[in-house]
Design an enzyme around this catalytic site. Structure first.
Site, short mmCIF file in Angstrom:
data_model
loop_
_atom_site.label_atom_id
_atom_site.label_comp_id
_atom_site.label_asym_id
_atom_site.label_seq_id
_atom_site.Cartn_x
_atom_site.Cartn_y
_atom_site.Cartn_z
N CYS A 1 0.80 -1.29 -0.23
CA CYS A 1 -0.22 -0.04 -0.03
C CYS A 1 1.04 1.20 0.12
CB CYS A 1 -0.91 -0.12 1.18
SG CYS A 1 -1.62 1.57 1.47
N CYS B 1 -0.13 3.89 2.81
CA CYS B 1 0.45 3.10 3.98
C CYS B 1 2.13 3.57 4.28
CB CYS B 1 0.29 1.67 4.29
SG CYS B 1 -1.40 1.17 3.96
#
Length: 105
Positions: free
Chosen positions: A28, A31
């Site tokens: 991600c 993230c």
């Protein structure tokens, strides 16, 4: 940041204490963008334990908690959900801090 080793350990954190569950995944990009800022955020809120939950390792938990976008945050106190910042958008440190301040009340 605590990283649970298994579902039982994760369940114990859900049941007990004031916790911020940070749902994330290695792949991600959003993230990866926020992770370097998490230690400062964590230090600003010592009343919470921060638990990093890899969405891919705990898909059943993510589905049960309706975590369909990451990074996402869910705050609990002794098993009761206090608030959530769950969407598919990139989060800034400021957004996360504002969210935690509101949840803290």
């Amino acid at each position: 940041m605590i990283i649970p080793k298994n579902i039982e350990e994760l369940a114990n954190y859900v049941k007990k204490g004031k916790n911020v569950f940070f749902f994330t995944a290695d792949w991600c990009g959003d993230c990866s963008f926020i992770k370097p800022q998490m230690p400062e955020t964590e230090a600003a809120f010592p009343q919470f334990q921060f638990i990093q939950v890899d969405r891919d390792d705990y898909l059943d938990v993510a589905a049960e908690w309706n975590i369909f976008g990451i990074p996402s945050f869910v705050v609990t106190n002794d098993g009761e959900e206090l608030g959530r910042l769950v969407n598919k958008n990139r989060k800034t440190k400021e957004e996360i801090v504002d969210f935690l301040e509101k949840v803290e009340g």
